[in-house]
Scaffold this active site. Sequence first.
Site, PDB file in Angstrom:
ATOM      1  N   GLU A 328       0.836  -1.204   0.000  1.00  0.00           N
ATOM      2  CA  GLU A 328       0.000   0.000   0.000  1.00  0.00           C
ATOM      3  C   GLU A 328       0.864   1.244   0.000  1.00  0.00           C
ATOM      4  O   GLU A 328       0.665   2.171  -0.801  1.00  0.00           O
ATOM      5  CB  GLU A 328      -0.926   0.001   1.220  1.00  0.00           C
ATOM      6  CG  GLU A 328      -1.758   1.253   1.387  1.00  0.00           C
ATOM      7  CD  GLU A 328      -2.735   1.450   0.244  1.00  0.00           C
ATOM      8  OE1 GLU A 328      -2.455   2.294  -0.644  1.00  0.00           O
ATOM      9  OE2 GLU A 328      -3.747   0.764   0.214  1.00  0.00           O
ATOM     10  N   ASP A 332       1.285   4.185  -2.834  1.00  0.00           N
ATOM     11  CA  ASP A 332       0.953   5.579  -2.544  1.00  0.00           C
ATOM     12  C   ASP A 332       2.126   6.504  -2.858  1.00  0.00           C
ATOM     13  O   ASP A 332       1.946   7.583  -3.450  1.00  0.00           O
ATOM     14  CB  ASP A 332       0.558   5.730  -1.072  1.00  0.00           C
ATOM     15  CG  ASP A 332      -0.717   4.977  -0.715  1.00  0.00           C
ATOM     16  OD1 ASP A 332      -1.411   4.532  -1.650  1.00  0.00           O
ATOM     17  OD2 ASP A 332      -0.999   4.830   0.485  1.00  0.00           O
ATOM     18  N   SER A 559      -7.345   3.225  -3.372  1.00  0.00           N
ATOM     19  CA  SER A 559      -6.062   3.568  -2.759  1.00  0.00           C
ATOM     20  C   SER A 559      -5.025   3.925  -3.811  1.00  0.00           C
ATOM     21  O   SER A 559      -3.977   4.470  -3.475  1.00  0.00           O
ATOM     22  CB  SER A 559      -5.553   2.412  -1.899  1.00  0.00           C
ATOM     23  OG  SER A 559      -5.355   1.269  -2.686  1.00  0.00           O
TER      24      SER A 559
END
Length: 889
Positions: A328, A332, A559
């Site tokens: 994740e 990002d 996300s």
Amino acid sequence: MSLIDHKRAVISISKGLLLVFMLSSITEVSARVPDSIKSVAPKIRLTHAIDDQDRVTLHGNRHPALNTSIDQGPVNAELVLQNMILVLQPSASQQAELDAFTQAQQTPGSPEYHHWLTPEEFGNHFGVAAQDITTIKNYLTSHGFSVTDQLSGAHTIVFSGTAAQVKQAFHTEIHNYLWQGENHIANSSEPQIPAALSSVVSGIVNLHDFQSKSRKPSTTPSTPGSSLTPNILPDANTDLIAPYLNLTSTSHYLTPSDFAAIYDINPLYAANINGSGVTIAVLGKTDVLLGDISKFQTVNQPPFTTVNLPIVVQANGDPGYVSSDQTESTLDLEWAGAIAPQATVKFVTSPGGPLTVNHFTVQGDGITYSALYTVTNNLADVISLSYGACEQSMGSTYLNYYNNLWQQAAAQGTTVVVSSGDSGAAGCDASSNSTASNGLGINGLCSSPYSTCVGGTEFNEGSNTSYWLSNNPAQTPYTTATGYIPEVVWNESGTVLYASGGGKSQFWSKPNWQVAGGVPADGVRDVPDVSMTAALHDSYQIWITVNGVVTQQFIGGTSAATPAFAGILALAVQYNGGRLGNINPTLYGLSQLQSNGSYGYFHPTLSGNNSVPGQIGYTATGTAYNLATGLGSVDANILIRHWRDYGNANNKTLRAAISNISSSLLNPSNTNISISSSAASITAGQALTLTANVSGDVPSGSVQFLANGVALDHTATLSGGVASLTTAALTSSGTNLITAHYLGDNNNLPSSTVSALSEFVLAAPSISIAVSAPTISAGQSLTITATVSGASPSGSIQFYLNGAALDSPVSLVGGVAALTTNHINITGNDTLSAVYSGDANNAGASSAGLTETVTAALPTPAPLLSAWMELVLALLLAAMLVRHRKFSP
């Protein structure tokens, strides 16, 4: 079409134009801009001695998952809980001033427009008084806690301690729980604090180890048109499609240059708008391998011209490599920097999660601390957060914690973007589930009006192959997208729940700026606000280490959309010469302009829905807004270059359009709302009836009453232009500001009260009495003490003996009155009680009866002769004897 139908159609169109016109001005009209916030300052509120026996319960601090968990008993008393956060609250007047100030910051033409504060300035005006913070710290340290941090803003205190200390200080035990196969620890009951602290302390964060979750799909999807087996990462939450190659016409991947071509970013790059001088903070709770990001940037040149690695900020120690979060954070960081290649990207990460250090230390959710550290240290112009939690499961303390934090960020000019989630309308279910079972829900980390919630769209290429080149180029930058691709709601649910998160808040009321075609008149905050591509069949390229080798992989979900949109906002900050703060009022204002013929800032979503197996969701019907993708995706070039259109338009276009419509068809189109109450003052918790009168064209619909800006109970239905609400929800002592918002109908515009109604709420004090001795003799001296709780009570106490007044009233001093009397003469069990007279801030109150046992008085003994009386008598007797002898024969 009949003449009547034609007239109705014209009226409808006309009123629609007027609605946009009026609502685009509503912020300017209703903003109460302070002349200077220098006059706003925290006052000392903790003025009573702390009595550990006099406690109140803090509600909203027990995790709802415990209701379906198996309690496995208390944890070891020596278990250390790190990074607990005491949430402090401003006074009601401070909060009202802060709400007005942050509204004025986004009101074009206001003296406070884009006047940003430092964290220190925020704390000096809207925080808690330094003396009160010292008092609370002393209380914590007196119970053995270590206060580990006091961050700027004066809204939180970070502390650590053992489970035994938590039990002693907050009267709640930390237990082990088994929830859906997972082991957790959590407080078994709502915590309690001394009543003397309750005016400042509102809750405690991180009393449990339930974590916010990464907002990306959590299983590997199938690849349309490809029989390749995806590589598997050690991250159990990672979503992969296929290695780097030419996929089919129905399945592609996105490089940064693809994204730039689709969303019209290249003209900005050509003008050197690349994020230079702007800082993006990505929040996480793991370490990452910077070599992965270096590889991503090296491959994707342009938009990268040189490697520009993120700066790692370990907010509270080294979290280590956490497999469930590493992908994740890599995603990002790579994509926030990919869209703003010259921006400074800071990775703010904190430890959090499972038990560590021989299973005797547990960290709270690292995201809560990373967010707190970033805001209170003013680290960034834009914050990107791709984590979330179901709004219903968070409880009021967590929701208020994030809302307070995002409002402080807004006051400092920081823009916060948060992913909406990947479970469609079923935001309380994991995206990897096959069927939703927890009803409608949204991400509580993005439901605050002070954050911008980012949903997901899906490219709708259909059979049109012109949107992508037939083959991926052999050389960088590997651009295969040829331009904008039509979008629908992202929904790849079926065996899993993959779809754009979105829906209605169950906690926050509708902000006045959330107005656009398609926004429901539901009185609540709706999310998402905007969306970007999130589908897996056209997923995002990342580079990440797999089995020791930096490997190209592909991923989707909101996300991915969120850091990409954060990169676009970094370009907007650079182009417009400074921070943007809470961008939501501008986004919805621009949407109103677009609906009336201005530029195409947004690509509204024309079709699709976010329904998933087991839960019906929301559908896009082509209006400006829908509850699955918000306002849609953006044309970055138009949005950024025309960011100030909303503030500079002065409604000229709308006025021109309206002036061409016959005024006879428009009247009446506006409404006015006035409110009244059944009593000018009440006691806390007393039932009160609020009444709203709405004038207009036979208005129907409903009215939402608010106290100090927070929605009261449910909406009230209009009947004959009148709506009433009877509520007992006013419990905050002092002046409460009551307002109302009419939601409008087909023939009437929404409206809000011009000025607030002041409702004074008296505190409902309680009285306890005590005596110096439980048993006395009739007429014996006795001291009776009455202690009154409330809002700094003054006035007097009348004591009573068996229902009759006992002596004169006694004045309160510091909430205490004492009477010493010897007028209790009735033998047997007498009843003592006390009645408080009340004062300007407190209602009167009576105590419960207290039994005093009175025994009969003892007989009074004959008084003894004093020494000098004995001497006189002896002399008289001696004189008599002498006289007797003298006169004897």
